[in-house]
Scaffold this active site. Structure first.
Site, PDB file in Angstrom:
ATOM      1  N   ASP A  51       0.951  -1.361   0.092  1.00  0.00           N
ATOM      2  CA  ASP A  51       0.013   0.023   0.015  1.00  0.00           C
ATOM      3  C   ASP A  51       0.883   1.303   0.044  1.00  0.00           C
ATOM      4  OD1 ASP A  51       1.058  -0.129   2.556  1.00  0.00           O
ATOM      5  OD2 ASP A  51      -0.693  -0.044   3.477  1.00  0.00           O
ATOM      6  N   GLU A  53       3.374   1.985   2.213  1.00  0.00           N
ATOM      7  CA  GLU A  53       3.793   2.493   3.492  1.00  0.00           C
ATOM      8  C   GLU A  53       5.261   2.193   3.463  1.00  0.00           C
ATOM      9  OE1 GLU A  53       1.451   0.773   6.846  1.00  0.00           O
ATOM     10  OE2 GLU A  53      -0.355   2.127   6.393  1.00  0.00           O
ATOM     11  N   HIS A 144      16.719  28.392   3.528  1.00  0.00           N
ATOM     12  CA  HIS A 144      15.974  29.341   2.639  1.00  0.00           C
ATOM     13  C   HIS A 144      16.091  30.489   3.755  1.00  0.00           C
ATOM     14  CE1 HIS A 144      13.542  31.251  -0.075  1.00  0.00           C
ATOM     15  NE2 HIS A 144      12.463  31.331   0.801  1.00  0.00           N
ATOM     16  N   LYS A 206      11.835  42.644  -7.051  1.00  0.00           N
ATOM     17  CA  LYS A 206      10.693  41.729  -7.775  1.00  0.00           C
ATOM     18  C   LYS A 206       9.538  41.570  -6.995  1.00  0.00           C
ATOM     19  CE  LYS A 206      11.821  37.295  -5.651  1.00  0.00           C
ATOM     20  NZ  LYS A 206      12.706  35.852  -5.649  1.00  0.00           N
TER      21      LYS A 206
END
Length: 325
Positions: A51, A53, A144, A206
């Site tokens: 499935d 998993e 980031h 931007k």
């Protein structure tokens, strides 16, 4: 085995034997790190049930050992995050002495704060999951947003690839270099490279009319007749980079190069970069790059020596910050 970094041995470590484990997100980088240190990778025996998993059965005893799990959370992000959580849980239950998650690319990092009502802070949520799963320490690369480092309630080391990028740029035949930050938020990242090269910096401006659209309004700084290096953390679609390159050429830049740590490159990003007016796109191997995206204009630099040295320093309880002095 000849190693590329100095590993003084287990006697200098306050922890047990150093062990390396890798998920399936970036096996090539994990192998390079393993070769740099001279420590083989332990097989976590990742399997999938019918499935979908994920199942893990770590092959060797981890009891009392100092274990480092190499797993960037690159696309498919959710799949690789679940792998990381399950490996960490398996190690905790296997009585590992200490577990350090080595996450060269940290997914869900774009949402480190609320900008609109009823929004999640997913960068913090993922940090909670990683520590809850069993990480005692984190090794991270070019987040980031620097604030994310503070989301973890365990020790973290935030590594920078900017010396690697600057060293490579010195080998190119570039003249009158200007380092360009694509926006104000990328200023410190661009400044780190500019400081290494001792060159001026310029800024792009931007705006985002919506989640999927970016417009480059202007570039502020001395770029006319100069070789411009745009420094970014992530290239996802390549749209922002392409538009910024166009804006730089409109202001009579000589050459335009892109230096980005994480080449996520979704969809037709590779083709978009090939069509853009850029002389070279310099990236690292923090995430794997699809074969169709390899080749000009992309040049790949390895962060394996940097990560390997950081792993050894953490293992031997030595300063990691000395790597950047």
């Amino acid at each position: 085995m000849q190693t590329a970094v100095e590993f003084t041995g287990e006697a200098s470590s306050p922890w047990g034997e150093l062990k390396l484990i890798a998920g399936s997100a970036n096996p090539d980088l994990a192998q390079r790190i393993s070769a740099e240190i001279g420590v083989p990778l332990t097989d976590p025996r990742l399997r999938r049930f019918p499935d979908g998993e994920i199942n893990v059965k770590i092959e060797d005893s981890m009891r009392g050992h100092d274990v480092f799990v190499v797993q960037p959370t690159s696309p498919p992000v959710n799949e690789h995050l679940m792998e990381l959580f399950i490996i960490l849980d398996a190690l905790r239950r296997a009585s590992a002495g200490r577990v350090t998650a080595v996450v060269p690319y940290y997914g869900y990092a774009r949402k480190e704060r609320k900008t609109q009502p009823r929004e999640p802070i997913t960068a913090k949520l993922v940090a909670n999951f990683i520590t809850l799963a069993g990480a005692d320490r984190l090794l991270l690369l070019d987040l980031h947003a620097e604030a994310i480092e503070g989301f973890f309630d365990v020790p973290t080391d935030h590594l920078s690839p900017h010396r690697i990028i600057a060293d490579y740029l010195r080998t190119l035949n570039l003249h009158n270099i200007t380092v360009v930050a694509p926006d104000a938020g990328g200023g410190r990242r661009a400044e780190a490279v500019a400081s290494q090269l001792q060159v001026p910096i310029a800024f792009g401006y931007k705006r985002r009319p919506d989640e999927a659209t970016v417009e480059v309004i202007a570039v502020s700084g001395d770029v006319e007749g100069r070789d411009c290096v745009v420094v970014e953390d992530i290239i996802t679609t390549g749209s922002t980079i392409s538009k910024l390159a166009q804006a730089l050429h409109a202001q009579r830049a000589n050459k335009v190069l892109i230096a980005a740590t994480h080449p996520v490159l979704t969809g037709d990003a590779g083709e978009r970069l090939r069509k853009a007016k850029v002389d070279q796109v310099i990236v690292t191997d923090s995430v794997p790059i699809a074969p169709e995206n390899l080749g000009p204009p992309i040049t790949v630099l390895s962060v394996a020596p940097l990560l390997a040295e950081a792993i050894i320093r953490v293992h031997e309880n030595r300063s990691v910050s000395e790597l950047f002095r």
